[in-house]
Design a protein around this motif. Structure first.
Motif, short mmCIF file in Angstrom:
data_model
loop_
_atom_site.label_atom_id
_atom_site.label_comp_id
_atom_site.label_asym_id
_atom_site.label_seq_id
_atom_site.Cartn_x
_atom_site.Cartn_y
_atom_site.Cartn_z
N ALA A 195 0.52 -1.53 -0.17
CA ALA A 195 0.35 -0.25 0.46
C ALA A 195 0.63 1.07 0.03
N PHE A 196 1.67 1.06 0.99
CA PHE A 196 2.72 2.60 1.09
C PHE A 196 3.07 2.62 -0.17
N THR A 197 3.84 1.61 -0.77
CA THR A 197 4.67 1.43 -2.04
C THR A 197 3.59 2.18 -2.74
N CYS A 198 2.39 2.34 -3.37
CA CYS A 198 1.61 2.80 -4.28
C CYS A 198 1.49 4.11 -3.91
N PHE A 199 1.28 4.38 -2.49
CA PHE A 199 0.72 5.83 -2.06
C PHE A 199 2.30 7.15 -2.98
N ARG A 200 2.99 6.27 -2.33
CA ARG A 200 4.75 6.92 -2.49
C ARG A 200 5.18 7.12 -4.23
N LYS A 201 4.14 5.95 -5.02
CA LYS A 201 4.12 5.95 -6.21
C LYS A 201 3.27 6.76 -7.24
N SER A 202 2.18 6.58 -6.41
CA SER A 202 1.41 8.55 -7.05
C SER A 202 1.66 9.51 -6.26
N LEU A 203 2.90 9.26 -5.75
CA LEU A 203 3.25 10.96 -4.43
C LEU A 203 4.50 11.73 -5.71
N GLU A 204 5.25 10.12 -6.32
CA GLU A 204 6.28 10.85 -7.13
C GLU A 204 5.77 10.87 -8.93
N ARG A 205 4.95 10.69 -9.05
CA ARG A 205 4.04 11.23 -10.25
C ARG A 205 2.81 12.43 -10.34
N ASP A 206 2.52 13.03 -8.78
CA ASP A 206 1.62 14.15 -8.84
C ASP A 206 1.67 14.48 -7.16
N PRO A 207 2.73 15.27 -6.95
CA PRO A 207 3.59 15.73 -5.58
C PRO A 207 2.19 16.53 -4.77
N TYR A 208 1.06 16.90 -5.66
CA TYR A 208 0.09 17.18 -5.17
C TYR A 208 -1.50 16.49 -4.80
N ASN A 209 -1.27 15.50 -4.61
CA ASN A 209 -2.02 14.43 -4.77
C ASN A 209 -2.62 14.89 -2.84
N GLU A 210 -3.10 14.72 -2.48
CA GLU A 210 -3.84 15.18 -1.24
C GLU A 210 -4.14 14.18 -1.33
N ASP A 211 -4.78 13.39 -1.82
CA ASP A 211 -5.81 11.76 -1.83
C ASP A 211 -4.41 10.46 -0.77
N ALA A 212 -3.55 10.86 -2.28
CA ALA A 212 -2.48 10.06 -1.71
C ALA A 212 -1.56 10.51 -0.75
N ALA A 213 -1.12 11.02 -0.40
CA ALA A 213 -0.43 12.08 0.69
C ALA A 213 -1.37 11.77 2.35
N MET A 214 -2.53 11.72 1.98
CA MET A 214 -3.82 11.40 3.53
C MET A 214 -3.24 9.77 3.83
N ASN A 215 -3.71 9.85 2.68
CA ASN A 215 -3.27 7.71 2.26
C ASN A 215 -2.44 7.35 2.96
N ALA A 216 -1.24 8.26 2.17
CA ALA A 216 0.80 7.73 3.22
C ALA A 216 0.46 7.68 4.50
N ILE A 217 0.26 8.91 4.80
CA ILE A 217 0.24 9.78 6.17
C ILE A 217 -0.45 8.89 7.38
N SER A 218 -1.82 8.53 6.55
CA SER A 218 -2.69 7.99 8.12
C SER A 218 -1.98 6.79 7.74
N LEU A 219 -1.88 6.15 7.21
CA LEU A 219 -0.88 4.65 6.96
C LEU A 219 0.05 4.66 7.59
N LEU A 220 1.30 5.00 7.81
CA LEU A 220 2.18 5.85 8.99
C LEU A 220 1.87 5.87 9.92
N ALA A 221 0.79 7.11 10.01
CA ALA A 221 0.89 6.96 11.63
C ALA A 221 -0.11 6.05 12.26
N SER A 222 -1.31 5.14 11.77
CA SER A 222 -1.59 4.29 12.18
C SER A 222 -0.64 3.21 12.70
N LEU A 223 0.66 2.84 11.70
CA LEU A 223 1.88 1.53 11.95
C LEU A 223 2.70 2.61 12.95
N GLY A 224 2.51 3.40 13.27
CA GLY A 224 3.23 3.85 14.76
C GLY A 224 4.61 4.85 14.07
#
Length: 120
Positions: free
Chosen positions: A57-86
């Motif tokens: 999941a994180f790899t996909c979110f990172r790839k999305s952000l690499e292609r569009d650094p302004y993709n707020e959905d991908a950023a929120m997904n990555a941030i939420s995932l990282l926060a939930s993993l401590g």
């Protein structure tokens, strides 16, 4: 179909219907046809997240952000995932990178930052 948007749209419909494996295959095909489009990566990441495959999941979110650094959905997904993993430091880096690149930010993203204690 040879049009990546058709594969993406079919994936989105299947995703909404809860047919996750079929949706994932459609998003993967969309990515094969147009690897520069960030959205199929984000949606594929959401499916991996639903299956508990955090690394994919994180790899996909990172790839999305690499292609569009302004993709707020991908950023929120990555941030939420990282926060939930401590992993608050990693979540903070993603959030600050996104906020630093935006002139105007979605209220949901600012709220998430406040919730995570990263913004005043």
């Amino acid at each position: 179909p040879k049009d990546h948007e058709l594969w993406y749209d079919q994936g989105a419909c299947l995703h909404d219907a809860g047919r996750l494996l079929e949706a994932a295959r459609c998003y993967e095909r969309a990515i094969q046809l147009e690897p520069r489009d960030p959205q199929p990566y984000n949606n594929l990441g959401a499916i991996h997240l639903e299956f508990g495959s955090h690394r994919h999941a994180f790899t996909c979110f990172r790839k999305s952000l690499e292609r569009d650094p302004y993709n707020e959905d991908a950023a929120m997904n990555a941030i939420s995932l990282l926060a939930s993993l401590g992993k608050p430091s990693a979540a903070r880096r993603v959030l600050h990178a996104l906020l630093g690149s935006l002139t105007e930010c979605d209220g949901n993203l600012r709220e998430l930052g406040r919730d995570l204690g990263y913004l005043s």
